[in-house]
Design a protein around this motif. Structure first.
Motif, short mmCIF file in Angstrom:
data_model
loop_
_atom_site.label_atom_id
_atom_site.label_comp_id
_atom_site.label_asym_id
_atom_site.label_seq_id
_atom_site.Cartn_x
_atom_site.Cartn_y
_atom_site.Cartn_z
N GLY A 220 -22.71 -22.58 14.36
CA GLY A 220 -24.03 -21.48 14.13
C GLY A 220 -25.01 -21.80 15.01
N ASP A 221 -25.26 -22.83 15.50
CA ASP A 221 -26.55 -23.16 16.24
C ASP A 221 -26.37 -22.98 17.82
OD1 ASP A 221 -25.08 -25.39 16.08
OD2 ASP A 221 -26.81 -26.71 16.01
N LYS A 222 -24.93 -22.78 18.09
CA LYS A 222 -24.41 -22.93 19.65
C LYS A 222 -24.63 -21.29 20.13
CE LYS A 222 -23.00 -26.91 19.02
NZ LYS A 222 -23.77 -28.12 19.45
N SER A 223 -24.53 -21.57 21.48
CA SER A 223 -24.64 -20.46 22.13
C SER A 223 -23.50 -19.36 22.07
CB SER A 223 -24.88 -20.53 23.73
OG SER A 223 -23.68 -21.29 24.45
N GLU A 224 -23.69 -18.22 22.27
CA GLU A 224 -22.39 -17.13 22.04
C GLU A 224 -21.23 -17.50 23.15
OE1 GLU A 224 -21.24 -12.43 23.12
OE2 GLU A 224 -23.39 -13.14 23.17
N LYS A 225 -21.55 -18.19 24.34
CA LYS A 225 -20.43 -18.84 25.05
C LYS A 225 -19.68 -19.70 24.42
CE LYS A 225 -19.33 -19.96 29.92
NZ LYS A 225 -20.00 -20.49 31.33
N GLU A 226 -20.49 -20.80 23.84
CA GLU A 226 -19.87 -21.97 23.25
C GLU A 226 -19.06 -21.40 21.94
OE1 GLU A 226 -22.71 -25.60 24.16
OE2 GLU A 226 -23.68 -24.03 22.73
N ARG A 227 -19.53 -20.39 21.18
CA ARG A 227 -18.81 -20.01 20.03
C ARG A 227 -17.39 -19.35 20.52
NH1 ARG A 227 -24.09 -18.49 18.32
NH2 ARG A 227 -23.79 -16.21 19.08
N GLU A 228 -17.41 -18.71 21.74
CA GLU A 228 -16.25 -18.07 22.09
C GLU A 228 -15.29 -19.10 22.61
OE1 GLU A 228 -17.34 -15.44 25.16
OE2 GLU A 228 -18.37 -13.88 24.11
N ARG A 229 -15.82 -20.12 23.16
CA ARG A 229 -14.81 -21.37 23.51
C ARG A 229 -14.30 -21.86 22.36
NH1 ARG A 229 -15.49 -26.83 24.67
NH2 ARG A 229 -13.92 -27.58 25.94
N ALA A 230 -15.05 -22.12 21.25
CA ALA A 230 -14.64 -22.65 19.87
C ALA A 230 -13.62 -21.73 19.31
CB ALA A 230 -15.82 -22.93 19.16
N ASN A 231 -13.60 -20.72 19.28
CA ASN A 231 -12.55 -19.76 18.94
C ASN A 231 -11.46 -19.83 19.59
OD1 ASN A 231 -14.17 -18.64 16.50
ND2 ASN A 231 -15.09 -17.00 17.98
N GLU A 232 -11.49 -19.97 20.83
CA GLU A 232 -10.43 -20.03 21.94
C GLU A 232 -9.75 -21.39 21.56
OE1 GLU A 232 -11.58 -19.68 25.88
OE2 GLU A 232 -12.03 -17.47 25.69
N MET A 233 -10.24 -22.47 21.38
CA MET A 233 -9.91 -23.74 21.23
C MET A 233 -9.15 -23.71 19.90
SD MET A 233 -10.20 -25.90 23.45
CE MET A 233 -9.78 -27.47 22.61
N LEU A 234 -9.73 -23.37 18.65
CA LEU A 234 -9.22 -23.06 17.41
C LEU A 234 -7.76 -22.37 17.56
CD1 LEU A 234 -9.82 -24.08 14.64
CD2 LEU A 234 -10.90 -22.15 14.11
#
Length: 251
Positions: A220-234
């Motif tokens: 929630g407190d991460k940047s948009e780029k970090e959230r996209e990377r998290a989705n890809e990793m998941l």
């Protein structure tokens, strides 16, 4: 394991040879004897004489049976060598595994004496450990997909020599465990940060930990780029877990 097997006895040899040299050659022999002993000794691993560790007689015998199993069908497959590399790391530790692989290479170019190897193992390993070894050899036979008749015959002979009763159960266990090494590709295990030799429980545990780490609710407190990377990793983690589950028949 004796001092001679683990390398601790290496320093005694030059001393004894030095004494013999002194008796036969005088003071000059006191120096030449130990030097000759050090030059002509051939340690087999790191940690003993000359900074090398030695394989024990039992470890050497296990490697011999592994080599015989790899040789049995007349071909050496990459999948078998990958399995053996992981097996040696699990059994001997990372450092000594390298020594064991070098020893395996030598044995693969020779006729392996399984009778001597089995005699050593039978004298030094408990019944349950010998039975485990037979299961490991059967697993190795199935790594390339199918255990050939020559591989089965060899392992049955080894089982008899080790005093292990072998039935269909060992073959079934070997076939099931070998699936870990034949499919899916190793990179799925790398995604979960585990090796193909991990147990089902270890697979589940690794998946749960990574799924929590990369879950969107934690971003929630991460940047948009970090959230996209998290989705890809998941997505990668979920895919790897599903592939591994399917290959193992996990629920």
């Amino acid at each position: 394991m004796s001092a001679w097997e683990n390398g601790k006895g290496g320093c005694i040899v030059p001393i004894l040879v030095g004494i013999a040299g002194f008796l036969f050659l005088g003071p000059f022999g006191l120096f030449i004897g130990p030097l000759a002993a050090m030059l002509f000794s051939k340690p087999r691993g790191r940690g003993g004489v000359g900074g090398f560790r030695s394989l024990s007689a039992t470890q050497d015998a296990i490697i011999a049976l592994v080599a015989a199993t790899v040789q049995a069908d007349g071909r050496i497959m990459r999948s078998e060598l990958d399995y053996v590399r992981l097996l040696f790391q699990r059994m001997f530790g990372a450092e000594l595994a390298q020594v064991a692989l070098l020893r395996l290479r030598d044995l693969l170019n020779s006729n392996v004496d399984i009778y001597t190897a089995c005699r050593v193992i039978r004298m030094t390993m408990a019944d349950s450990r010998r039975a485990d070894l037979v299961r490991v050899l059967m697993e190795l036979a199935f790594v390339d997909g199918v255990a050939s008749e020559s591989e089965r015959t060899l392992i049955q002979r080894i089982a008899v020599l080790l005093g292990v009763t072998m039935g269909g159960e060992q073959a079934q266990q070997g076939r099931q465990r070998a699936k870990v090494y034949t499919a899916p590709p190793v990179n799925y295990y790398a995604v979960l940060g585990i090796s193909p030799s991990a147990t089902d429980e270890e697979v589940k545990r690794a998946y749960r930990q990574l799924a929590i780490k990369w879950h969107p609710d934690r971003m929630g407190d991460k940047s948009e780029k970090e959230r996209e990377r998290a989705n890809e990793m998941l997505q990668r983690i979920n895919e790897a877990y599903e592939k591994i589950k399917k290959s193992r028949g996990m629920k």
